[in-house]
Each structure stands twice: as structure tokens, then as C-alpha cells.
Enzyme design. Sequence first.
Site, PDB file in Angstrom:
ATOM      1  N   SER A 156       0.834  -1.205   0.000  1.00  0.00           N
ATOM      2  CA  SER A 156       0.000   0.000   0.000  1.00  0.00           C
ATOM      3  C   SER A 156       0.872   1.259   0.000  1.00  0.00           C
ATOM      4  O   SER A 156       1.663   1.455  -0.913  1.00  0.00           O
ATOM      5  CB  SER A 156      -0.954  -0.039   1.195  1.00  0.00           C
ATOM      6  N   HIS A 349      -7.177  -6.238   1.939  1.00  0.00           N
ATOM      7  CA  HIS A 349      -6.131  -5.331   1.458  1.00  0.00           C
ATOM      8  C   HIS A 349      -4.762  -5.709   2.019  1.00  0.00           C
ATOM      9  O   HIS A 349      -3.748  -5.582   1.341  1.00  0.00           O
ATOM     10  CB  HIS A 349      -6.497  -3.903   1.851  1.00  0.00           C
TER      11      HIS A 349
END
Length: 386
Positions: A156, A349
Site C-alpha cells: 500500500s 487489502h
Amino acid sequence: MSALEKSMHLGRLPSRPPLPGSGGSQSGAKMRMGPGRKRDFTPVPWSQYFESMEDVEVENETGKDTFRVYKSGSEGPVLLLLHGGGHSALSWAVFTAAIISRVQCRIVALDLRSHGETKVKNSEDLSAETMAKDVGNVVEAMYGDLPPPVMLIGHSMGGAIAVHTAAANLVPSLLGLCMIDVVEGTAMDALNSMQNFLRGRPKTFKSLENAIEWSVKSGQIRNLESARVSMVGQVKQCEGITSPESSKSIVEGIIEEEEEDEEGSESVNKRKKEDDMETKKDHPYTWRIELAKTEKYWDGWFRGLSNLFLSCPIPKLLLLAGVDRLDKDLTIGQMQGKFQMQVLPQCGHAVHEDAPDKVAEAVATFLIRHRFAEPIGGFQCVFPGC
């Protein structure tokens, strides 16, 4: 909201909102838990996954900064691991154990500035340029002018910083680059709703156990083993913070004090002190970093990221939780064979936390394929079809 944004939210955000009060209360303890089934939410120390810990000192214009790193392995290339926003180096704990058992490599998991146990003078500067320089400075401080071969792996926000670091050639011995579940298109779309997501999180927790329980039951981390070590790096114990109940009691005490005469004020002050002492006993936990306050840097992390990634002249790997996350530039780049891509479905995620073994297999295969590392323990490469 576009279909792309909706599909991104399903994997990137919690699968369902936390129950009211789940951050620190016991209200969610029975949620979808069968009779007699009980999970252990107690925290686990970093030492169960990493061999050592070091605070690396870096000199800069504002003084001396200290960056926390966790290490494992003694031979082979260095895998420099960069965590996502709000997380810490401990998010790589379970992955570290998995990759070390597959290939000969060294792990250096770094707490980025304002995260984990890293201490910097200017903690508010979270620009991509500054954090990329931090990575280069840490490598230089650890290895001097002759660093070993390094592969940057980032999740990320950490993936974006890895790309900025590589593009600026801040690690001269860089041999490979890996981004985990970060794509410019979907990341930019997600920024519009990120503040709402952050506001929906509990602000405090009564204990580390409660924080770990929330992270798993909210779907933020789907792997309990990883959550038990990772959440320790995401929250901190607050000194002097007051809970809403205690704050209310103190305010009522102040109002009452104004109405009382001098004889009654002494007893009111005593009650206020007792409230404060009770609050300190609770020592609630809160997030180590207020991500909402970093909003001005979000655009700089992700804008232009896809082309920057494609421009790096080294072998590249992209790991995604879903193929729908690809934007136009990366789709074209992938079709042209400019990087290796692998999709790891049924993950949230935090791919490297939810499926550490699968991520370790993908990274190990990438390293062996490019002859960057040697397999150990009879590890067999399985080359992906995409």
C-alpha cells in the site's frame, strides 16, 4: 460511486462495520462465535518471528532520527520491507518466518517515520520524497558505501514509497521491486472515501486484546496469527487520556464546584482526583498515528505511481488481492511483459498478513526465477500463469 470504486471497497475496507463499542468493549465477543468456541487474542512478541531488533540512527538537517528495524537471516539478498499507512514493520512478522524458510535471504522490516517505534524530529512530514530519502538513509547507515543486493517490497503506502525510492535511485544496490495491492487508479479513487473509513474506526481500545479482536472481527486483518503481533505496532498506550465517562464526571464536578460554597469545594476536588486516578488505571490504547491528519500527502504518494513503477529498470513484481485493481497503464504494461503479476484471491487489502505463505511463495519464486536467491528446505518454484 463507480463500479470500480465499489469493487475496490469490498476488498480494501472492512467486510462489515465494527459493532458499536467493539473497540474496547465486550459487545462483539459473541459475534458469530459458536458455543464453546474461543479464540486467543493475546498479543505475541516480535521475537517469535524476527531474530533481532535494531534502532538505526540517521543524521540529517534537523538532527538525529532513529528508525526501528526488525531483522532475520544472515546470508543472501536483503528484502527491505515497507509497511502500509498506519501499520508497522510488525505487519511483516508472519511473512518473514515464511520467506526465511523458503529462500536464503536477509529480512529488514522498517518502521517508517511517524509509525511504530521510529522516532524522528519532524514527524509531520510524510511526503513521498522525505520517506523515500529515509529508506535510502537507513540502508546507508546500516551497510555503508557497499550495501548488499537489496529488493524493496512495499504494501500500500509502503509500496508507493518503495517505487519512489527506486525511481530516485536512493538504493544503489537495488536488484528488484515488489508492490503489494497498490495501484494508482484504485488508490486515487479510494482517497475520496478514506476519511469516512478512518472516522468509522474506534478511537480507543481498553487493551491490546480488544484492539486485536477488533482488527480480526472487522475484517481489517483476516489472519488472527498476524493480528496478534501486527496490532502491537499499530496502537499505543495513552498516558493521561480520559474516557468519555470520566470526562463527563470531571465536567459535572467543575460545574458543581462553581455552585458550591467554599466548604463543599474540597469534597468536589476530591471526587475529581478520584475520577482522574480511575482513568489512569484504565490506560486506554489509541492509534499510534492519526492518519486523517496526513491527508495532504496522500495525493503525492499515489499520483503518477503506475508510470513511475513501469519506468524502474529492474525486475518488478506486482501482487494484488483482485485483478479488478489494475488501472489502464498497468494493464498495458502487464500485457507488454514489463512486470510479473500475481493475483491472490480471498484476501483483504493486507494481503501479506492475510495470506503470508502465498505471498512468501510468490516472492521466493520471483527471487529464484531471477537467480537473486537460492532455495532452501526443498522449496519448489511454482511459476504463475499471469
